[in-house]
Design an enzyme around this catalytic site. Structure first.
Site, PDB file in Angstrom:
ATOM      1  N   ASP A   1      -7.832  20.210   4.962  1.00 17.55           N
ATOM      2  CA  ASP A   1      -7.639  18.861   4.256  1.00 17.55           C
ATOM      3  C   ASP A   1      -8.606  18.530   3.187  1.00 17.55           C
ATOM      4  O   ASP A   1      -9.724  18.268   3.831  1.00 17.55           O
ATOM      5  CB  ASP A   1      -6.891  17.910   5.324  1.00 17.55           C
ATOM      6  CG  ASP A   1      -6.239  17.012   4.297  1.00 17.55           C
ATOM      7  OD1 ASP A   1      -5.487  17.162   3.235  1.00 17.55           O
ATOM      8  OD2 ASP A   1      -5.801  15.738   4.941  1.00 17.55           O
TER       9      ASP A   1
ATOM     10  N   GLU B   1       0.230   9.741   4.392  1.00 15.46           N
ATOM     11  CA  GLU B   1      -0.818   9.887   3.359  1.00 15.46           C
ATOM     12  C   GLU B   1       0.141  10.909   2.431  1.00 15.46           C
ATOM     13  O   GLU B   1       0.429  11.994   2.598  1.00 15.46           O
ATOM     14  CB  GLU B   1      -2.001  10.618   3.744  1.00 15.46           C
ATOM     15  CG  GLU B   1      -2.914   9.595   4.296  1.00 15.46           C
ATOM     16  CD  GLU B   1      -4.259  10.241   4.613  1.00 15.46           C
ATOM     17  OE1 GLU B   1      -4.647  11.404   4.641  1.00 15.46           O
ATOM     18  OE2 GLU B   1      -5.239   9.329   4.774  1.00 15.46           O
TER      19      GLU B   1
ATOM     20  N   ASP C   1       0.166  13.880   5.697  1.00 11.89           N
ATOM     21  CA  ASP C   1      -0.598  13.887   6.326  1.00 11.89           C
ATOM     22  C   ASP C   1      -0.713  12.640   7.229  1.00 11.89           C
ATOM     23  O   ASP C   1      -1.624  11.745   7.167  1.00 11.89           O
ATOM     24  CB  ASP C   1      -2.091  13.992   5.610  1.00 11.89           C
ATOM     25  CG  ASP C   1      -3.297  14.182   6.526  1.00 11.89           C
ATOM     26  OD1 ASP C   1      -3.081  14.854   7.725  1.00 11.89           O
ATOM     27  OD2 ASP C   1      -4.382  13.496   6.075  1.00 11.89           O
TER      28      ASP C   1
ATOM     29  N   HIS D   1      -8.773   6.970  -3.595  1.00 11.55           N
ATOM     30  CA  HIS D   1      -8.486   6.969  -2.316  1.00 11.55           C
ATOM     31  C   HIS D   1      -9.711   6.764  -1.541  1.00 11.55           C
ATOM     32  O   HIS D   1      -9.899   5.897  -0.775  1.00 11.55           O
ATOM     33  CB  HIS D   1      -7.723   8.118  -1.892  1.00 11.55           C
ATOM     34  CG  HIS D   1      -7.462   8.309  -0.344  1.00 11.55           C
ATOM     35  ND1 HIS D   1      -6.650   7.312   0.367  1.00 11.55           N
ATOM     36  CD2 HIS D   1      -8.039   9.063   0.612  1.00 11.55           C
ATOM     37  CE1 HIS D   1      -6.804   7.658   1.561  1.00 11.55           C
ATOM     38  NE2 HIS D   1      -7.505   8.774   1.698  1.00 11.55           N
TER      39      HIS D   1
ATOM     40  N   GLN E   1      -8.307   6.822  14.462  1.00 12.56           N
ATOM     41  CA  GLN E   1      -9.227   7.308  13.294  1.00 12.56           C
ATOM     42  C   GLN E   1     -10.587   6.375  13.375  1.00 12.56           C
ATOM     43  O   GLN E   1     -11.489   7.011  13.253  1.00 12.56           O
ATOM     44  CB  GLN E   1      -8.538   7.403  11.991  1.00 12.56           C
ATOM     45  CG  GLN E   1      -9.572   8.056  10.913  1.00 12.56           C
ATOM     46  CD  GLN E   1      -8.626   8.109   9.615  1.00 12.56           C
ATOM     47  OE1 GLN E   1      -7.572   7.695   9.585  1.00 12.56           O
ATOM     48  NE2 GLN E   1      -9.456   8.702   8.843  1.00 12.56           N
TER      49      GLN E   1
ATOM     50  N   GLU F   1      -4.349   1.691   2.110  1.00 14.53           N
ATOM     51  CA  GLU F   1      -4.480   1.150   1.089  1.00 14.53           C
ATOM     52  C   GLU F   1      -3.738  -0.005   0.374  1.00 14.53           C
ATOM     53  O   GLU F   1      -3.920  -0.956  -0.023  1.00 14.53           O
ATOM     54  CB  GLU F   1      -4.582   2.277  -0.232  1.00 14.53           C
ATOM     55  CG  GLU F   1      -6.012   3.249   0.161  1.00 14.53           C
ATOM     56  CD  GLU F   1      -5.800   4.611  -0.894  1.00 14.53           C
ATOM     57  OE1 GLU F   1      -6.230   4.110  -2.043  1.00 14.53           O
ATOM     58  OE2 GLU F   1      -5.213   5.401  -0.488  1.00 14.53           O
TER      59      GLU F   1
ATOM     60  N   GLU G   1       0.284  13.567   0.112  1.00  3.77           N
ATOM     61  CA  GLU G   1      -0.543  14.458  -0.409  1.00  3.77           C
ATOM     62  C   GLU G   1       0.330  15.774  -1.124  1.00  3.77           C
ATOM     63  O   GLU G   1       1.644  15.801  -0.959  1.00  3.77           O
ATOM     64  CB  GLU G   1      -1.317  15.250   0.499  1.00  3.77           C
ATOM     65  CG  GLU G   1      -2.152  14.262   1.426  1.00  3.77           C
ATOM     66  CD  GLU G   1      -3.379  14.809   2.222  1.00  3.77           C
ATOM     67  OE1 GLU G   1      -3.601  16.150   2.039  1.00  3.77           O
ATOM     68  OE2 GLU G   1      -4.013  14.113   2.984  1.00  3.77           O
TER      69      GLU G   1
ATOM     70  N   LYS H   1      -5.231  12.728  13.357  1.00  5.44           N
ATOM     71  CA  LYS H   1      -4.395  13.405  12.144  1.00  5.44           C
ATOM     72  C   LYS H   1      -3.782  14.650  12.708  1.00  5.44           C
ATOM     73  O   LYS H   1      -2.738  15.076  12.114  1.00  5.44           O
ATOM     74  CB  LYS H   1      -5.517  14.167  11.324  1.00  5.44           C
ATOM     75  CG  LYS H   1      -6.274  13.089  10.455  1.00  5.44           C
ATOM     76  CD  LYS H   1      -5.655  12.601   9.309  1.00  5.44           C
ATOM     77  CE  LYS H   1      -6.528  11.816   8.376  1.00  5.44           C
ATOM     78  NZ  LYS H   1      -6.002  11.417   7.075  1.00  5.44           N
TER      79      LYS H   1
ATOM     80  N   ARG I   1      -4.542   5.292  12.009  1.00  3.90           N
ATOM     81  CA  ARG I   1      -5.564   4.693  11.408  1.00  3.90           C
ATOM     82  C   ARG I   1      -6.373   3.776  12.737  1.00  3.90           C
ATOM     83  O   ARG I   1      -7.617   3.888  12.689  1.00  3.90           O
ATOM     84  CB  ARG I   1      -5.389   3.410  10.529  1.00  3.90           C
ATOM     85  CG  ARG I   1      -4.469   4.105   9.313  1.00  3.90           C
ATOM     86  CD  ARG I   1      -5.222   5.076   8.522  1.00  3.90           C
ATOM     87  NE  ARG I   1      -4.647   5.469   7.508  1.00  3.90           N
ATOM     88  CZ  ARG I   1      -4.843   6.448   6.582  1.00  3.90           C
ATOM     89  NH1 ARG I   1      -5.835   7.268   7.083  1.00  3.90           N
ATOM     90  NH2 ARG I   1      -4.129   6.934   5.585  1.00  3.90           N
TER      91      ARG I   1
ATOM     92  N   THR J   1       1.612  17.009  10.941  1.00  7.14           N
ATOM     93  CA  THR J   1       1.742  17.205   9.579  1.00  7.14           C
ATOM     94  C   THR J   1       2.958  17.808   9.044  1.00  7.14           C
ATOM     95  O   THR J   1       3.393  18.952   9.267  1.00  7.14           O
ATOM     96  CB  THR J   1       0.513  18.069   9.002  1.00  7.14           C
ATOM     97  OG1 THR J   1      -0.858  17.694   9.710  1.00  7.14           O
ATOM     98  CG2 THR J   1       0.155  18.148   7.586  1.00  7.14           C
TER      99      THR J   1
END
Lengths: 429, 429
Positions: B131, B203, B237, B138, B244, B378, B205, B257, B241, B261
């Site tokens: 990844d 996420e 993804d 971002h 993380q 975000e 992607e 993560k 948080r 996925t």
């Protein structure tokens, strides 16, 4: 513990009874070999200086029992998926075939080849490779170089820190290690440049190979974790320190590590290692107790395998001058802050699925003493304290032509000594 | 560009000619399906609301040409290994079978199934999943939350930052997403606790799927990089948080993560995307020029695909009240700081071997505007600015029952519009 651990029982393969042999009857590690004359190969078991072609023997004997039929595959993955009972049954059967008083001695002897006549291949198809960071000594040493103000991060004593590595570039002992190129930026430079790594390093690690594993969304409680580990091997997590220093923030090491990882080709089973268990690393007073999912009194009692590890260096000049390889790092797997059981339970604690043949690295095995530091970064303190070699040379990091050789073994009073064989790689420019 | 891009040519499959159809004749994405009635499946191609069972057609017709025979496999990996000429020949042949004036229309029609009657599987066996982190927007947003004093690290504009992900837990669209548990430690807490993730995120992607790849120790120059990319898909993804934030230093995200996925099951080929190329993201004045191995004027001219991306949210309440999913993120792949060509060339620059079926994620696609932010972290600014939904609910992060739906498409004046289908996942507790 069972009869396969009895040190008094000898093998009819004479070389297996030599005192310093890595592969006595009590070891019986599994691997995958290919004959140098191209006459086939497959799953084999090491005994003394011989390889027993188990796959061919099973096929020729028409064995169809569960513990045998999976040994006719090209890789060990399906055997690993079968779990501890099957592994143990196969081990017992092989032990009985190879013991001194085996009635099948003559039959089996036709399936032996000298180790010198075979090349070892990858024993497994690796699905995913995860590398941990389980030595608090290594983490503290490295941290103090890269983050002098903050050597050991606050999560270290709570979280078995790990990250995903690259499965495609894991190779078996003996493969050449091509010096990688990459971006490097010394702190004093304005901008990075691209070129050959100038700080190539080894990392002395142990790999654990996963057996049955878990389905996606399920977890593996710590008390069951070891049932999912088939065995251990030596692992060299070759590292490009200059590339690493520049690339690793914020998402971790990437190109600094994934150019090649070498493993020793013989998988030493957890059952073979049973006599060499010791209580796990004792956390110093003041360290936190692990959270409940990482706490299990039995795991801590049983948890650590007292495997001695050595990293030897042999430079081109040393070979030319017939100087024996020198031990740079000498440590023990017992010094790790986290057991493999804890690493595995943590890995699956979020439901991540582990699969047969996955590889888990311990992280660099470093201990408290200077000689026990498991990589050149620590030994030369990031190049500031070059290491003197018996050839008159010095080393901060690896140079082209340098060969790194890992050896590992377990021994204990009243038990056989068993070894891992070698994990070798020579650096080419 | 060739006849397969001609927007004037229609298909005899009527649904493929509808203006908003993701899968017109000009798209022809590859996937692997299984019939819901259990009557087989295999490699298929999407056309309108139908799936063409290419594998069965090739077998029944006895086609043995290179472009066809690899399409009878269970997964696309061997077809991917064959390279762009074979891919292109297969695409042209399929185009001719499905075009309005095809003489084989009646024969082929027997091999179509309604998409509603099939389930999509993983199109590839993924060897390694990497990844990247290629959106500077971002990276800057996230960096300013986690490191307010140091939002964009000094390496970002030099190094296409990437890290290894977990291949085993990549699943096809539709699989449930089980909320992971893990260690979390709010900054104010004295110690971490273990429990269900409270900050579950998506996420947005794009994934690139690798074709032939390179041998260990070899590199892929940037000018050749796109020859090694078969096609693109949508990629979620999923990220925890809170886990993380506590675990990610110093070695990067791991359990935050790797619990799951999700990818969209149809691989849209680079050839199909050819008409939607635009010049790559233009680096603002003052940004460094990429180092030579990452510089190629052609790559920058051709490099970016103008793929529009949307992340929709549908909560349980919204579904109960028949409220349509709401677009939370709307961005474009064109906004990425690095092209897939640059990411691939960087990945192989140290000799790391890429293999057919490897998956490369772009990293979260975020642009400059608020609506173009590609994740809740975000959008809600780490939970400080909750998002209002049309159901009267608010969201900082995902709650159980929330479904996240990605869609993607490319369109351009004078060209057909092609789409990616959907990438869906529903959060379960």
């Amino acid at each position: 513990m069972n009869e396969t651990h009895d040190p008094k029982i000898k093998s009819w393969v004479a070389s297996a009874n030599a005192p310093d042999c890595d592969f006595p009857l009590q070891n019986l590690p599994f691997g995958v070999f290919r004959r140098k004359n191209d006459e086939g190969g497959g799953i084999g078991v090491a005994i003394g200086d011989q390889v027993f072609d188990v796959g061919a023997w099973v096929r020729d004997q028409g064995k169809s029992s569960a513990e045998f039929k999976l040994l006719t595959e090209k890789r060990l993955n399906r055997f690993l998926a079968a779990g501890p009972q099957i592994w143990s049954a196969a081990r017992m059967a092989l032990f009985n075939l190879l013991r001194e008083d085996s009635p099948q001695r003559e039959q089996v002897a036709r399936y032996l080849d000298a180790t010198a006549n075979v090349e070892m291949e990858m024993p497994i198809d690796i699905g995913d490779y995860t590398d941990f960071y389980a030595s608090v000594f290594h983490a503290t040493n490295v941290g103090s170089m890269f983050r002098p103000d903050n050597p050991l991060l606050p999560n270290y004593k709570w979280v078995p820190i790990g990250y995903h590595g690259r499965a495609s570039s894991v190779v078996a002992s003996g493969a050449a290690v091509k010096r990688p190129s990459g971006q490097r930026k010394p702190p004093t430079a304005d901008m990075p440049t691209f070129g050959p790594c100038a700080q190539l390093d080894y990392e002395l690690e142990v790999g654990a190979v996963i057996g049955p594993g878990n389905a996606l969304g399920e977890t593996v409680p710590l008390r069951d974790a070891e049932k999912h580990i088939f065995g251990l091997c030596l692992l060299n997590d070759w590292s490009a320190r200059d590339i690493q220093a520049w690339e690793y923030q914020p998402l971790g090491p990437f190109l600094a590590k994934n150019f090649v990882t070498t493993i020793s080709p013989w998988l030493v089973t957890l059952e073979a290692l049973e006599p060499y268990r010791r209580s796990a690393y004792k956390r110093p007073e003041g360290d936190p107790q692990p959270l409940p999912y990482l706490s299990d009194e039995n795991d801590q009692q049983r948890g650590a395998f007292d495997v001695s590890l050595d990293a030897y260096l042999s430079t081109r000049k040393m070979r030319d001058e017939k100087i024996a390889p020198i031990s740079l790092s000498h440590g023990s797997l017992r010094d790790m802050y986290w057991t493999f059981g804890q690493m595995l339970a943590h890995h699956a604690s979020n439901g991540c699925n582990l699969q047969p043949g996955d590889l888990i690295g311990s992280g660099t095995v470093s201990g408290q003493s200077k000689h026990s530091r498991g990589c050149l970064l620590e030994l030369s303190w990031r190049g500031t304290e070059p290491i003197s070699l018996p050839s008159g040379e010095t080393r901060k990091f690896l140079e082209d032509g340098d060969e790194v050789i890992f050896r590992g073994y377990a021994e204990r009073e009243g038990q056989a000594r068993i070894g891992f064989g070698e994990c070798r790689g020579i650096v080419v420019g």
